[in-house]
Every structure is written in C-alpha cells, then in structure tokens.
Scaffold this motif. Structure first.
Motif, PDB file in Angstrom:
ATOM      1  N   ILE A  10       0.861  -1.185   0.000  1.00  0.00           N
ATOM      2  CA  ILE A  10       0.000   0.000   0.000  1.00  0.00           C
ATOM      3  C   ILE A  10       0.898   1.236   0.000  1.00  0.00           C
ATOM      4  O   ILE A  10       1.718   1.424   0.912  1.00  0.00           O
ATOM      5  CB  ILE A  10      -0.942  -0.008   1.213  1.00  0.00           C
ATOM      6  N   LEU A  11       0.748   2.076  -1.010  1.00  0.00           N
ATOM      7  CA  LEU A  11       1.607   3.245  -1.176  1.00  0.00           C
ATOM      8  C   LEU A  11       0.965   4.529  -0.681  1.00  0.00           C
ATOM      9  O   LEU A  11       1.655   5.512  -0.431  1.00  0.00           O
ATOM     10  CB  LEU A  11       1.987   3.393  -2.662  1.00  0.00           C
ATOM     11  N   ALA A  12      -0.359   4.540  -0.563  1.00  0.00           N
ATOM     12  CA  ALA A  12      -1.062   5.724  -0.063  1.00  0.00           C
ATOM     13  C   ALA A  12      -2.501   5.355   0.279  1.00  0.00           C
ATOM     14  O   ALA A  12      -3.101   4.484  -0.363  1.00  0.00           O
ATOM     15  CB  ALA A  12      -1.055   6.843  -1.109  1.00  0.00           C
ATOM     16  N   GLY A  13      -3.038   6.004   1.299  1.00  0.00           N
ATOM     17  CA  GLY A  13      -4.445   5.859   1.634  1.00  0.00           C
ATOM     18  C   GLY A  13      -4.797   4.560   2.329  1.00  0.00           C
ATOM     19  O   GLY A  13      -3.937   3.729   2.639  1.00  0.00           O
ATOM     20  N   ASP A  14      -6.076   4.386   2.585  1.00  0.00           N
ATOM     21  CA  ASP A  14      -6.613   3.168   3.175  1.00  0.00           C
ATOM     22  C   ASP A  14      -7.278   2.353   2.072  1.00  0.00           C
ATOM     23  O   ASP A  14      -8.190   2.841   1.393  1.00  0.00           O
ATOM     24  CB  ASP A  14      -7.638   3.493   4.273  1.00  0.00           C
ATOM     25  N   ILE A  15      -6.845   1.130   1.900  1.00  0.00           N
ATOM     26  CA  ILE A  15      -7.335   0.282   0.816  1.00  0.00           C
ATOM     27  C   ILE A  15      -8.345  -0.719   1.368  1.00  0.00           C
ATOM     28  O   ILE A  15      -8.016  -1.505   2.266  1.00  0.00           O
ATOM     29  CB  ILE A  15      -6.175  -0.470   0.138  1.00  0.00           C
ATOM     30  N   PRO A  16      -9.588  -0.711   0.875  1.00  0.00           N
ATOM     31  CA  PRO A  16     -10.573  -1.682   1.352  1.00  0.00           C
ATOM     32  C   PRO A  16     -10.199  -3.095   0.942  1.00  0.00           C
ATOM     33  O   PRO A  16      -9.523  -3.299  -0.070  1.00  0.00           O
ATOM     34  CB  PRO A  16     -11.871  -1.225   0.672  1.00  0.00           C
ATOM     35  N   GLU A  17     -10.653  -4.081   1.719  1.00  0.00           N
ATOM     36  CA  GLU A  17     -10.345  -5.477   1.398  1.00  0.00           C
ATOM     37  C   GLU A  17     -10.962  -5.871   0.066  1.00  0.00           C
ATOM     38  O   GLU A  17     -10.335  -6.561  -0.741  1.00  0.00           O
ATOM     39  CB  GLU A  17     -10.862  -6.394   2.502  1.00  0.00           C
ATOM     40  N   THR A  18     -12.199  -5.459  -0.159  1.00  0.00           N
ATOM     41  CA  THR A  18     -12.862  -5.667  -1.442  1.00  0.00           C
ATOM     42  C   THR A  18     -13.454  -4.344  -1.903  1.00  0.00           C
ATOM     43  O   THR A  18     -13.774  -3.469  -1.088  1.00  0.00           O
ATOM     44  CB  THR A  18     -13.974  -6.729  -1.375  1.00  0.00           C
ATOM     45  N   LEU A  19     -13.616  -4.214  -3.205  1.00  0.00           N
ATOM     46  CA  LEU A  19     -14.148  -2.995  -3.806  1.00  0.00           C
ATOM     47  C   LEU A  19     -15.008  -3.406  -4.992  1.00  0.00           C
ATOM     48  O   LEU A  19     -14.607  -4.271  -5.778  1.00  0.00           O
ATOM     49  CB  LEU A  19     -12.995  -2.102  -4.268  1.00  0.00           C
ATOM     50  N   THR A  20     -16.181  -2.815  -5.125  1.00  0.00           N
ATOM     51  CA  THR A  20     -17.040  -3.109  -6.268  1.00  0.00           C
ATOM     52  C   THR A  20     -16.913  -1.995  -7.296  1.00  0.00           C
ATOM     53  O   THR A  20     -17.131  -0.827  -6.997  1.00  0.00           O
ATOM     54  CB  THR A  20     -18.512  -3.252  -5.839  1.00  0.00           C
ATOM     55  N   VAL A  21     -16.530  -2.386  -8.505  1.00  0.00           N
ATOM     56  CA  VAL A  21     -16.393  -1.436  -9.607  1.00  0.00           C
ATOM     57  C   VAL A  21     -17.434  -1.784 -10.667  1.00  0.00           C
ATOM     58  O   VAL A  21     -18.073  -2.840 -10.611  1.00  0.00           O
ATOM     59  CB  VAL A  21     -14.980  -1.472 -10.214  1.00  0.00           C
ATOM     60  N   GLN A  22     -17.590  -0.882 -11.617  1.00  0.00           N
ATOM     61  CA  GLN A  22     -18.527  -1.122 -12.711  1.00  0.00           C
ATOM     62  C   GLN A  22     -17.813  -1.103 -14.056  1.00  0.00           C
ATOM     63  O   GLN A  22     -16.825  -0.397 -14.234  1.00  0.00           O
ATOM     64  CB  GLN A  22     -19.634  -0.075 -12.718  1.00  0.00           C
ATOM     65  N   GLU A  23     -18.359  -1.894 -14.972  1.00  0.00           N
ATOM     66  CA  GLU A  23     -17.872  -1.912 -16.351  1.00  0.00           C
ATOM     67  C   GLU A  23     -19.083  -2.072 -17.256  1.00  0.00           C
ATOM     68  O   GLU A  23     -19.758  -3.103 -17.227  1.00  0.00           O
ATOM     69  CB  GLU A  23     -16.899  -3.070 -16.551  1.00  0.00           C
ATOM     70  N   ASN A  24     -19.386  -1.022 -18.007  1.00  0.00           N
ATOM     71  CA  ASN A  24     -20.579  -1.023 -18.856  1.00  0.00           C
ATOM     72  C   ASN A  24     -21.824  -1.402 -18.058  1.00  0.00           C
ATOM     73  O   ASN A  24     -22.703  -2.113 -18.542  1.00  0.00           O
ATOM     74  CB  ASN A  24     -20.395  -1.974 -20.037  1.00  0.00           C
ATOM     75  N   GLY A  25     -21.880  -0.914 -16.813  1.00  0.00           N
ATOM     76  CA  GLY A  25     -23.039  -1.141 -15.967  1.00  0.00           C
ATOM     77  C   GLY A  25     -23.037  -2.452 -15.207  1.00  0.00           C
ATOM     78  O   GLY A  25     -23.943  -2.695 -14.389  1.00  0.00           O
ATOM     79  N   VAL A  26     -22.046  -3.309 -15.434  1.00  0.00           N
ATOM     80  CA  VAL A  26     -21.942  -4.588 -14.731  1.00  0.00           C
ATOM     81  C   VAL A  26     -21.061  -4.413 -13.505  1.00  0.00           C
ATOM     82  O   VAL A  26     -20.023  -3.744 -13.566  1.00  0.00           O
ATOM     83  CB  VAL A  26     -21.358  -5.678 -15.652  1.00  0.00           C
TER      84      VAL A  26
END
Length: 406
Positions: free
Chosen positions: A182-198
């Motif tokens: 980790i180089l900066a900030g607080d990183i969540p264990e999991t993260l939900t992203v979107q791709e074309n609405g998915v």
C-alpha cells in the motif's frame, strides 16, 4: 531548471536496431546493442546509432521484455527525464486527457489510466479502480523513481483515495521487495467497480491479480450485448467468471464456468451475487482441470452455444502443460467438438510472443483437425485505454478472434 547539457552515458545500437528506433521502436533488448550493455538499474542514458547519431534519451532496467526504454527522441529535451517531476507529470497529464470519456462515464469505473510505453514511459502501468490506483512496476529500475511518479500521480489525480503497488520484477525472489504494498491511503479489502453497468468485485491488495482483466472490457460487452441472449455458455479458464457474468446479464440461459483454481468457486459466486444472480441450476461453476472437463463434456455429450477460451500464455497442472504458442490448436479442436452448429467460439490469447497471424493460423488448424468450418465474426485487440506504440508489436499483446461454427 533544464539540464539539456548534462552528459549521459552513451549506449550504441546495431544497424537494424537503429532503423527500428527510427520507425518507432521504444523497447530495447540486449541484442539491439553493439556491446552487451552494462548499467545500474534505472540508469539514464543517451541512445546513439551505429554511426553515432543521436537516437534518444532513455533509461536502462532489466525486465521480462528487455533491458531499456527510450523516453524521448528530442535531443533538446531535459536529460533529467525520470528525475524531473515536470517530465513525468506531463506524461501522466497527457494520458489523463486521453481518457476523459472514461473518467466521466458513470457506468465504467475501472480502466487503465497509464499504459507504460504506450503513454510515454515504459516499465510501469497504472489502473483506475473507482478512485483507487493500482501501479504495476515491471523492473527495479523504474521502481527507483517511484517517489517522483507517486508525486506526479497525486498532482494529476488529486481525487485519488489510495494507491497500491505490485512489484512484478521480483519473480525470482532474489531481491527483497514485497509482492504488493500500500503506497497511499486506506485500501478496502474488497471494492465493487462497474464496467458497462456490470458490477465486479475486486481485491487490490491480494496477490498479483485483482479479479478482473481490464483489457477484455470490449469483449465482455460484445458477448453480453451481441452473443449471449438465449444461449448456453461455457467459459473455460474462467478465473472469477467475469465473462460468465456478462453473458448471464445479457440473457444467456445457462453458463458453466470452469477453472482449476480452488478459489474460482467462491470468487465466481461473489461476482454473480454482486449483480443479483445466484450460482445454481442455471449458472454453474466447476473447479477442475479445463482439459479434464473437455473430456468429461465429450463423454457426456454436453453441448454449448458459446465456448470462451481465454487461457494463460503458459500453465501447468498435475496432468497437463499448456503453452499458447504450441497448444492452442489442440485446445480449439477439443472445444469445437462440444460447440453446437451455428454456435460461437471466442478465442483469446495474451501471448505477446505470438502474432495475430500465427494465432489465427492455430485456430484454423484446430478447426481442420475437428473437421469444422469456421466463419469469422469479430476481432478485438487492446481497448483505447491500452495504447501501444507501433514500433513495439509485442506491446499490443491481446488478440481475440470470434468465429461461428458453420
């Protein structure tokens, strides 16, 4: 203050390499140099041709692809280069400007914001995950400049919530560098992203991979919108099932995801659940050797309307070794034996050492072995956020060919 007059060590290229650099080659390998190059990791150098003409300024670093990168062909440029915050920041800003359409797209929050040599500095990439950055360092030499790169990154993207680094140059275990940090900030264990609405669940600080391959964005969208409706889908080497999720949301009646990794069951279930879908009768996961599954499917007369092949360039299990440059042909032949007539074969490889022509040839040979005729449907390469310099074809590594079984 400019340092144009600063003297840098000169490295001389052979005749053929001189010609290739003039045509746009950026990556340099050992065989390009007149003498085997001696250097310290990250050393800034002047590249000259066989007749001692100026070719560019760059830096030296041992990596899987080669031993050096040209950074500029401008003889009047500041020779500080990677030691110069302005130089690095300008490259990152230019890359950001090229991705404005993605940065304002609410339906896609994961993509590449800096693609190494394609954006002007070879040796590292930066991916954007819903406000977090993931940097992949491919040599100890570029890692040397991480403080300046991080400063430039924060200046260009002040909205960043956190940064994770992956040190991919320590594959032999000889250097004392963490795999992920980790180089900066607080990183969540999991993260939900979107791709074309998915929705896709990713893990930024967990091993080499995050849970989704961002370079396949356009392929997933094509499967979802054009191929999947009403179809049964087999997704081989499925990893976290990203292709399967896209197909399911596109209206596939059934999906089968197959991968030998034990975590694939849990990770695929997670991706389906993130989109309001469940693993069960309609959408299934099999944790087993892909080649064993192909044998199983043939012996049980299983057939599919779409078969997706996205194997690693090289893999080894207890019973099988797969090398894309040699074995894709037999993989295609086996896959075609369980593909319905009129169905679609989605063939993909990220093998940088295999040209598209050779890839298509292997697919053709596989179809001949299976006594099947294939009709070309669509081709894909890297999306626009993965630019590759024309002089380095190995940087344009992704090849996806979609055929229909006649």
């Amino acid at each position: 203050m400019a340092r144009k007059s600063a003297q840098l060590p000169k490295k001389e290229l052979r005749k053929w390499a001189t010609v290739q650099v003039k045509k746009g080659q950026i990556l340099l390998t050992e065989k390009d140099f007149v003498n085997p190059p001696q250097f310290t990791e990250g050393e800034l150098v002047e590249i000259i041709g066989i007749d001692h003409e100026f070719l560019g300024y760059g830096y030296m670093a041992k990596q899987q692809k080669g031993v050096g990168w040209i950074l500029t062909r401008d003889q009047n440029a500041d020779t500080g280069l990677l030691d110069n915050l302005v130089f690095v920041q300008e490259k990152l800003q230019e890359a950001k400007n090229q991705r404005q359409s993605l940065l304002i797209d609410d339906t896609t929050t994961a993509f590449r914001i800096f693609n190494g040599e394609g954006d002007g500095i070879g040796g590292f990439t930066i991916d954007w995950y819903a406000g977090y950055a993931l940097i992949q360092w491919y040599s100890e030499g570029i890692y040397r400049y991480r403080k300046i790169i991080l400063e430039a990154l924060n200046n260009v993207f002040p909205e960043l919530k956190g940064i994770v680094g992956k040190n991919r140059f320590n594959l032999d275990g000889k250097a004392d560098f963490p795999q992920s940090e980790i180089l900066a900030g607080d990183i969540p264990e999991t993260l939900t992203v979107q791709e074309n609405g998915v929705n896709y669940v990713v893990r930024l600080d967990d091993g080499w991979m995050t849970g989704i391959f961002l370079d396949q964005r356009n392929v997933r969208n094509f499967i979802q919108s054009e191929l999947a409706p009403g179809k049964t889908v087999l997704n081989m080497f499925s990893y976290t099932g990203a292709f399967s999720v896209a197909a399911a949301l596109g209206g596939a009646t059934e999906t089968m995801s197959v991968d030998v990794a034990k975590r694939s069951q849990q990770l695929t279930e997670e991706q389906f659940q993130a989109n309001g879908l469940e693993i069960g009768e309609q959408h299934k996961v099999r944790v087993m050797d892909v080649f064993n599954y192909l044998d199983f499917a043939k012996s049980h007369d299983l057939r599919f309307d779409i078969v997706i092949l996205d194997p690693p360039s090289f893999s080894r299990t207890k019973k099988h070794t797969f090398q894309a440059t040699k074995d894709y042909r037999s993989l295609v032949a086996d896959a075609l034996s369980i593909l319905n007539r009129g169905g679609y074969l989605v063939s993909s490889t990220n093998a940088a050492n295999m040209s598209r022509e050779d890839f298509i040839k292997q697919i053709g040979e596989g179809s001949d072995d299976a006594h099947v005729d294939l009709v070309p449907v669509e081709s894909f390469s890297l999306p626009a956020d993965f630019p590759a310099p024309k002089g380095n074809p190995e940087s344009d590594y992704l090849k996806v060919e979609i055929f229909q079984k006649a």
